[in-house]
Every structure is written in structure tokens, then in C-alpha cells.
Write an enzyme that holds these catalytic residues in place. Structure first.
Site, PDB file in Angstrom:
ATOM      1  N   GLY A 148       1.544  -1.745   7.257  1.00  0.00           N
ATOM      2  CA  GLY A 148       1.484  -3.133   6.978  1.00  0.00           C
ATOM      3  C   GLY A 148       0.418  -3.516   6.204  1.00  0.00           C
ATOM      4  N   ARG A 149      -0.058  -4.727   5.718  1.00  0.00           N
ATOM      5  CA  ARG A 149      -0.767  -5.084   4.736  1.00  0.00           C
ATOM      6  C   ARG A 149      -1.870  -4.379   4.664  1.00  0.00           C
ATOM      7  NH1 ARG A 149       0.658  -9.917   7.843  1.00  0.00           N
ATOM      8  NH2 ARG A 149       1.223 -11.596   6.521  1.00  0.00           N
ATOM      9  N   ILE A 150      -2.759  -3.975   5.609  1.00  0.00           N
ATOM     10  CA  ILE A 150      -3.978  -3.237   5.573  1.00  0.00           C
ATOM     11  C   ILE A 150      -3.658  -1.813   5.071  1.00  0.00           C
ATOM     12  CG2 ILE A 150      -6.102  -2.222   6.779  1.00  0.00           C
ATOM     13  CD1 ILE A 150      -6.083  -4.756   8.308  1.00  0.00           C
ATOM     14  N   ARG A 170       7.232   1.930  11.682  1.00  0.00           N
ATOM     15  CA  ARG A 170       8.563   1.504  12.546  1.00  0.00           C
ATOM     16  C   ARG A 170       9.824   2.096  11.883  1.00  0.00           C
ATOM     17  NH1 ARG A 170       5.345  -2.939  15.498  1.00  0.00           N
ATOM     18  NH2 ARG A 170       5.711  -4.045  13.576  1.00  0.00           N
ATOM     19  N   ILE A 224      -9.483   2.087  12.090  1.00  0.00           N
ATOM     20  CA  ILE A 224     -10.104   0.868  11.573  1.00  0.00           C
ATOM     21  C   ILE A 224      -9.083  -0.178  12.124  1.00  0.00           C
ATOM     22  CG2 ILE A 224     -11.147   1.200   9.483  1.00  0.00           C
ATOM     23  CD1 ILE A 224      -8.626  -0.117   8.035  1.00  0.00           C
ATOM     24  N   ARG A 226      -7.471  -0.514  16.392  1.00  0.00           N
ATOM     25  CA  ARG A 226      -7.843  -0.974  17.565  1.00  0.00           C
ATOM     26  C   ARG A 226      -8.181   0.427  18.215  1.00  0.00           C
ATOM     27  NH1 ARG A 226      -8.941  -5.462  16.173  1.00  0.00           N
ATOM     28  NH2 ARG A 226      -7.919  -7.478  17.035  1.00  0.00           N
ATOM     29  N   ASP A 250     -14.375   2.446  13.800  1.00  0.00           N
ATOM     30  CA  ASP A 250     -15.066   1.112  13.779  1.00  0.00           C
ATOM     31  C   ASP A 250     -14.620   0.490  14.855  1.00  0.00           C
ATOM     32  OD1 ASP A 250     -14.320  -1.956  11.899  1.00  0.00           O
ATOM     33  OD2 ASP A 250     -16.230  -0.984  12.206  1.00  0.00           O
ATOM     34  N   GLU A 255     -16.091  -1.450  23.278  1.00  0.00           N
ATOM     35  CA  GLU A 255     -17.112  -1.735  22.408  1.00  0.00           C
ATOM     36  C   GLU A 255     -17.733  -3.008  22.991  1.00  0.00           C
ATOM     37  OE1 GLU A 255     -14.679  -4.135  19.116  1.00  0.00           O
ATOM     38  OE2 GLU A 255     -14.109  -1.733  19.112  1.00  0.00           O
ATOM     39  N   HIS A 273     -17.411  -2.368  14.558  1.00  0.00           N
ATOM     40  CA  HIS A 273     -16.319  -3.135  14.290  1.00  0.00           C
ATOM     41  C   HIS A 273     -16.615  -4.282  13.275  1.00  0.00           C
ATOM     42  CE1 HIS A 273     -12.650  -4.995  16.743  1.00  0.00           C
ATOM     43  NE2 HIS A 273     -12.588  -5.121  15.405  1.00  0.00           N
TER      44      HIS A 273
HETATM   45  C1  8YV Z   1     -11.966  -9.627  13.292  1.00  0.00           C
HETATM   46  C2  8YV Z   1     -10.627  -7.761  14.050  1.00  0.00           C
HETATM   47  O1  8YV Z   1     -11.854  -9.738  12.063  1.00  0.00           O
HETATM   48  O2  8YV Z   1      -9.410  -9.124  12.609  1.00  0.00           O
HETATM   49  C3  8YV Z   1      -9.319  -8.621  13.595  1.00  0.00           C
HETATM   50  O3  8YV Z   1      -8.186  -8.475  14.338  1.00  0.00           O
HETATM   51  O4  8YV Z   1     -10.402  -6.881  14.806  1.00  0.00           O
HETATM   52  C4  8YV Z   1     -12.021  -8.222  13.823  1.00  0.00           C
HETATM   53  O5  8YV Z   1     -12.221  -7.402  12.885  1.00  0.00           O
HETATM   54  C5  8YV Z   1     -13.394 -10.188  13.777  1.00  0.00           C
HETATM   55  O6  8YV Z   1     -13.758  -9.815  15.105  1.00  0.00           O
HETATM   56  C6  8YV Z   1     -13.686 -11.430  13.652  1.00  0.00           C
HETATM   57  O7  8YV Z   1     -12.806 -12.146  14.490  1.00  0.00           O
END
Ligand code: 8YV
Length: 307
Positions: A148-150, A170, A224, A226, A250, A255, A273
Site C-alpha cells: 500500500g502507501r507505506i 492481494r 512496522i 501490527r 515497532d 504493547e 510503536h
Molecule cells: C498511530 C498507528 O499513528 O497510524 C496507525 O495506525 O499504528 C499508530 O502509529 C499512532 O498511534 C497515533 O494514533
């Protein structure tokens, strides 16, 4: 009518220094837990990591919008929101660069053992012995789970390192990288396996014992996304037995209470995180969250709707 009666009621489930609480308080009647007036709540402001517990959604009969300060919306019951016609917004794009930056930093840090090298210099150990040789990064092979974007921003950055990039998603995308849809085959290809995919029921434990075995003793995992995308117990086993070279994480199952098995591992880089946690990005995320709230209450189109 007193002004306070005119300010829409929102529930804040998180709060961050850069939410500009002053602006929120000036515009809304901000409620916090414990919920005292659920009938009044029309919108909820929350973070990507926190989401919204379903019991809170169910307790607010007049809830119309969930505005997320973050990009992930896996901690929200999407079917319940769809059934209740509750819209959801998040803050994509403004945090993409930071997340990709941290992923690159984590790759360099774990492969070149940068934190340990700092300790080696700072502790005086360097006066007794040189720091051991580490793993070259440039010219390596990367696998990106989730394009995706990231993932795409990360791939752009990795290109600068002369890294051979493959990805799983996908579906194949019009990108100049190898498409290897099977996570195990992607892990077998990669020296560095990045997990950037949004967490969904389908991606739960997409990195598991078999993936880690395929990544192998020279491979590194960098997550990075979930924690749910990785079988953390299998990862700990792989790290403790040196079945993989290392992992940079991360996100963690419980957590901020990290499994204590991680603490003694020199081949694990642990981050709190904070992929989106820069001043500029968090200000932009706060602004976008507030802009979505304002659009809702002004009956204008939402800027970044998810649902
Ligand atoms: C949030 C995150 O950016 O963007 C997300 O989905 O996992 C987090 O890093 C951060 O918790 C601020 O809401």
C-alpha cells in the site's frame, strides 16, 4: 441558548500532545471515559492503535463518525459500523513518509547493530576490542509484505540502496518490482522481510513459523504494521534459536507490555510503536483528524473516509 449547548459532543478515547486540545475544546464538548452521557456522543476521536471497543460503539446510539488519528482501523468493528451507518476516517498519506523512514532506519540498525555499536563506543569496550563485523545492507534483497502507501514509499527508499525488491499483495500492481504473492516464497527470496500490510483477519499471523523458516538464518524480519500480522511466539522461538538473523519490531502483541523473552535478545531491535511519531507528522495527523470532524459537523464531504 448557552454556547456550551451548541458545541457538538465528541468522545475522546485518546489524547496526544499535538491534538491541539485547545482547538478541540473550543469547538466541541469533549467527553472522556468513563462515559457519562452516551446519548450525546455524535463522534469519537481515537488513535490508530487504540481503535474503539465495540461496547462503546453500542453504548452511543447517536454515534455518526469515528475519526482516527492514525492510518490503521483494524481495532474497530467495521461490520458494526456499516450496520449502524457510522462513518470512519483515518489519517493516511501524512504519516506515510515517517513510517517508511523508520522501517529503513530499523533495517540499518538491526543489520549493522547500531545500538550495540553505540554501547561499544560509549562503554569503553572499544578500548579493549574492535566492534565485530556486521551485515551489509546495500545490494541486498528485500521482500515487502503489503504494497500500500507505506510499502510503496518504503520500496522507493530501498531503491536508493540498490536493493532488489519483491513484494506480496492481494493483487499484482503496476510497479517495477517482482510480485511474489506467496509469503513463504517471498521470505525465501528476501534478506530483509518487511511487514507493512494493514492488519485484517486474512493477514493474521501471515508471518508464522513456516515463513520464518523460509526467511532463514541470514534473514531479518522488520515489522512496522501490527503485531497481529506476526506469530510472536514463533518469532521468539526463531530468534532464540537463531533460525533467523534478527528482527526489528515497532509493534508487539501486548504493547506497551513487551514479552520479557525479547529483553535479552541481541538479535532483536525493539521500538515503542513510534513510526508516525514526529512533531511535523503528528501535527498534520491532528489537523487532518480535526478537519474530518469539522467536515462531518458542517455536513461537508469527509476528507479521508475509510467507511
Ligand atoms: C498511530 C498507528 O499513528 O497510524 C496507525 O495506525 O499504528 C499508530 O502509529 C499512532 O498511534 C497515533 O494514533
Amino acid at each position: 441558548m448557552p454556547h456550551a449547548m451548541l458545541k457538538p459532543h465528541i468522545l475522546q478515547l485518546s489524547s496526544y500532545p499535538d491534538w491541539d486540545q485547545t482547538a478541540l475544546d473550543a469547538t466541541y464538548t469533549c467527553h472522556h471515559l468513563p462515559l457519562s452521557a452516551p446519548d450525546l456522543i455524535e463522534a469519537i476521536a481515537t488513535s490508530g492503535g487504540a481503535g474503539v471497543p465495540s461496547e462503546i460503539i453500542k453504548a452511543c446510539p447517536n454515534l455518526k463518525l469515528i475519526a482516527i488519528y492514525g492510518v490503521g482501523y483494524d481495532n474497530i468493528d467495521l461490520s458494526l459500523c456499516a450496520e449502524r451507518h457510522i462513518q470512519i476516517t483515518n489519517t493516511p498519506d501524512v504519516l506515510t513518509g515517517d513510517c517508511a523512514d523508520l522501517a529503513v532506519g530499523m533495517m540499518l540498525a538491526i543489520a549493522r547493530q547500531i545500538p550495540s555499536a553505540d554501547h561499544h563506543a560509549r562503554s569503553g569496550a572499544w578500548t579493549r576490542t574492535s566492534f565485530p563485523l556486521q551485515r551489509r545492507v546495500w545490494g541486498a534483497k528485500a521482500g515487502i509484505l503489503g504494497m500500500g502507501r507505506i510499502g510503496q514509499e518504503l520500496a522507493t527508499r530501498l531503491t536508493g540502496f540498490g536493493i532488489d525488491i519483491a513484494y506480496a499483495a492481494r493483487s499484482e500492481k503496476p510497479l517495477p518490482y517482482k510480485y511474489i504473492p506467496d509469503p513463504i516464497a517471498l521470505a525465501a527470496h528476501a534478506d530483509f522481510l518487511f511487514v507493512t500490510a494493514a492488519a485484517t483477519p486474512e493477514t493474521r499471523h501471515i508471518v508464522n513459523a513456516a515463513t520464518l523458516k523460509a526467511l532463514g538464518p541470514d534473514g531479518y524480519l522488520i515489522n512496522i504494521s501490527r503485531a497481529a500480522n506476526v506469530d510472536e511466539s514463533a518469532l521468539l522461538d526463531a530468534l532464540e534459536s537463531h533460525q533467523i538473523a534478527g528482527a526489528a519490531l515497532d509493534v508487539f502483541d501486548a504493547e506497551p507490555h513487551i514479552n520479557p523473552r525479547f529483553a535479552p535478545l541481541p538479535n532483536a531491535l525493539l521500538q515503542p510503536h513510534h513510526a508516525s511519531a514526529t512533531h511535523a507528522t503528528r501535527r498534520a495527523m491532528g489537523q487532518l483528524m480535526r478537519d474530518n470532524l469539522a467536515a462531518h459537523f458542517a455536513n461537508r464531504p469527509l476528507l479521508t473516509p475509510v467507511l
